[in-house]
Design an enzyme around this catalytic site. Structure first.
Site, mmCIF file in Angstrom:
data_model
loop_
_atom_site.group_PDB
_atom_site.id
_atom_site.type_symbol
_atom_site.label_atom_id
_atom_site.label_comp_id
_atom_site.label_asym_id
_atom_site.label_seq_id
_atom_site.Cartn_x
_atom_site.Cartn_y
_atom_site.Cartn_z
ATOM 1 C CG ASP A 216 -1.716 0.439 1.324
ATOM 2 O OD1 ASP A 216 -2.653 1.559 0.116
ATOM 3 O OD2 ASP A 216 -1.873 1.830 2.383
ATOM 4 C CD GLU A 271 -2.122 2.075 -3.412
ATOM 5 O OE1 GLU A 271 -2.552 2.695 -4.250
ATOM 6 O OE2 GLU A 271 -1.605 2.770 -2.694
HETATM 7 C C1 GLC Z 1 -4.164 3.299 -1.030
HETATM 8 C C2 GLC Z 1 -5.406 1.777 -0.742
HETATM 9 C C3 GLC Z 1 -6.535 2.485 -0.253
HETATM 10 C C4 GLC Z 1 -6.070 2.987 1.365
HETATM 11 C C5 GLC Z 1 -4.984 4.725 1.407
HETATM 12 C C6 GLC Z 1 -4.732 4.865 2.353
HETATM 13 O O1 GLC Z 1 -4.219 3.952 -1.310
HETATM 14 O O2 GLC Z 1 -5.461 1.541 -1.840
HETATM 15 O O3 GLC Z 1 -7.944 2.097 -0.672
HETATM 16 O O4 GLC Z 1 -7.461 3.726 1.185
HETATM 17 O O5 GLC Z 1 -3.482 3.482 0.535
HETATM 18 O O6 GLC Z 1 -4.190 3.247 3.332
#
Ligand code: GLC
Ligand code: CA
Length: 558
Positions: A216, A271
């Site tokens: 994440d 991500e």
């Molecule tokens: C990432 C996740 C998202 C979340 C954010 C904070 O972007 O995909 O859903 O709200 O991180 O953890």
């Protein structure tokens, strides 16, 4: 034995080309009828996933959590929440997935935890200057009495990125940094205890047999040590995102994963919402195996935008060892059908640049959106690298734009002062059976006349979900679901190592490229394409082969 026999080329590791199905656990299937999806529900519906022809699944966070941000506020990284079935359900799902040859990826949330995590509770109790506070980013406030935040950073979800604590005697005291919701305090990655703790988390799950992690906000963990003010607080934050030191963490994790040996083929996918050239830095030798490419999903359904985005990504891979993870849908963006079918966008006031492209709302031409989403999917599946699908896209589900305001759960809704709907509309529980309570999402009740007591789903399903149900589509060879199965089947015949070579077809409104024996051509607008004979036969198409708003794959005889 003939001397000419050569061993077949070894199949590249699964993560170089695999397709992963993203499971938003709360919304896939509910085994015990409490209206919340769970791991036993996933296990019960695993044939649906395996039957699509994917290589694995990624579970959104299912750890204990107060659930202020869909589980991305983790209170304990080492176990599964009882609401999702706890550890027994995890073990059963893992074994069932592996028995079907499916990889199992978990979600790792290393930038922040929940304010309910034991470390943060101890930090609050221990007070300023303590070792416990040094695991997070606490600072005194500025101005008279420290009443102003330590700097002018904004939370990604809106509002300030700092929240002030109140001492038990009611006196205001220090502030803590949260890049997201106030319930999600950021860790201090400059503190070696944090890195050690996450090494342990990785080992715990690798030892339990998981095959990898989706990481994440993988580009946020390291902050500029001075936490400087931003010139434009509403703009990009270069002191928070993509600090060079973050790459050191991934080299450490890569080495940790490698220590399990090549046979495990463990994979880490980041991500990273950055332009392709910067995202590619995360898959340099010795770093992550895959990095999400979010650039493509931010483009309009337009030949030039798609071609430029794909070219930027493929060009950026020159110094990479890992691969891009392509995606058109997730739990964070409005569904592709709605993005591509939007005919009359409402103005959106948000500081989040991604949101302007991915969460605009307004009137939608659903049939056009479905046609375009199918064409985009088939194009994406022809690209070199891995691909990620998000549950429900195989049903052609549009975004649920008209959830009742009091049902909304995404913290973006409140933090934006109720101006941005946020992401709930892509998280509505799936429709499995048109005529069952909760559309078959809750397994205890499977028929219209079944009196089993099931709670309403945690987000309400609109009546039109019936039209998209799995049982209706199963019976229909022309359904979106049937198309996904065919497309994923055909992708298995693509040579994962074949490079992408653009074909110059002299069209502004269509693109075509070669991958080995295949040619993938997409007509965005304008007249159907006249495929030259050397492209071979049309083998799969998202509409009429070669037609308008359609992607077609052609294959030449070997
Ligand atoms: C990432 C996740 C998202 C979340 C954010 C904070 O972007 O995909 O859903 O709200 O991180 O953890
Ligand atoms: Ca449940």
């Amino acid at each position: 034995m003939s001397e000419n026999i050569t061993a077949p080329a070894p199949r590249p590791a699964w993560w170089r080309h695999g397709v992963i199905y993203q499971l938003y656990v709360r919304s896939f299937a509910d085994a015990n009828g409490d209206g919340i999806g769970d791991l036993n529900g996933i296990a019960a519906r695993l044939d649906h996933i395996a039957g699509l022809g994917v290589d694995g699944v990624w579970l959104n966070p299912c750890y204990p959590s107060p659930n202020r941000d869909g589980g991305y506020d983790v209170a304990d990284y080492t176990v599964i929440d009882e609401r999702y079935g706890g550890m027994p359900a995890f073990e059963a799902l893992r074994d069932a997935a592996h028995a079907r040859g499916l990889k199992l990826l978990m979600d790792l949330v290393p930038n922040h935890c929940s304010a309910q995590h034991a470390w943060f509770r101890r930090a609050v109790a221990a007070g300023p200057g303590s070792d416990e506070r040094a695991r997070f980013i606490f600072r005194d406030g500025r101005g008279p009495g420290g009443s102003q935040p330590p700097n002018n950073w904004r939370s990604t979800f809106g509002g300030p990125a700092w929240t002030r604590l109140t001492a038990p005697d009611g006196e205001p005291e220090q502030w803590y940094l949260h890049s997201f919701d106030a319930s999600q305090p950021d860790f201090n990655w400059a503190n070696p205890q944090v890195a050690d703790m996450f090494d342990e988390v990785l080992r715990t799950w690798f030892d339990r047999g998981v095959d990898g992690f989706r990481i994440d906000v993988a580009y946020a963990m390291v902050k500029h040590p001075d936490l400087p003010d931003l010139e434009d607080p509403a703009g990009d934050n270069p002191y928070l995102w993509n600090q060079p030191g973050v790459h050191e963490i991934f080299r450490r994790w890569r080495a940790l994963a490698e220590s399990y040996g090549e046979g495990r083929e463990l994979a880490l996918v980041g991500e990273v919402w950055l332009p392709p050239a910067e995202a590619a830095d995360y898959i340099r030798p010795g770093e992550l195996h895959q990095v999400f490419n979010f650039d493509l999903l931010q483009q309009s359904f337009d030949a030039r935008e798609f071609r430029t985005s794909i070219t930027d990504c493929v060009d950026a891979l020159k110094h990479a060892e890992g691969v891009p993870a392509w995606t058109l849908n997730s739990h964070d963006v409005h569904r592709a059908v709605t993005r591509y079918g939007l005919t009359d966008p409402e103005p959106l006031s948000t500081a989040d640049a991604n949101a302007l492209r991915t969460r605009a709302r307004g009137a939608v031409d659903v049939q056009l959106g479905i046609k375009r989403a199918k064409a985009a999917l088939l194009l994406m599946l022809a690209l070199p690298g891995a691909a990620y699908l998000y549950q429900g896209e195989e049903l052609g589900l549009p975004e649920v734009q008209d959830l009742p305001d009091d049902a909304r759960q995404d913290p973006i809704w409140e933090r934006s002062g109720r101006t941005e709907h946020g992401r709930d509309g892509s998280r509505v529980p799936l429709p499995w059976q048109a005529d069952a309570p909760n559309f078959g999402f809750s397994l205890p009740a499977r028929h219209e006349d079944d009196q089993s007591d099931v709670a309403a789903p945690w987000l309400p399903q609109p009546p039109w979900f019936a039209d998209y149900s799995v049982d209706r589509q199963d019976a229909d060879p022309d359904s979106v679901l049937a198309f996904y199965r065919r497309a994923l089947g055909e992708r298995r015949r693509l040579d994962p190592d074949a490079p992408l070579v653009w074909l110059e077809i002299q069209r502004e409104d269509a693109i075509a490229f070669r991958r080995g024996q295949y040619v993938c051509a997409t007509v965005f607008d304008g007249p159907p394409i006249d495929a030259p004979a050397e492209w071979g036969q049309a083998v799969i198409s998202s509409g009429a082969p070669g037609g308008t708003t359609t992607t077609t794959w052609y294959r030449a005889a070997a």
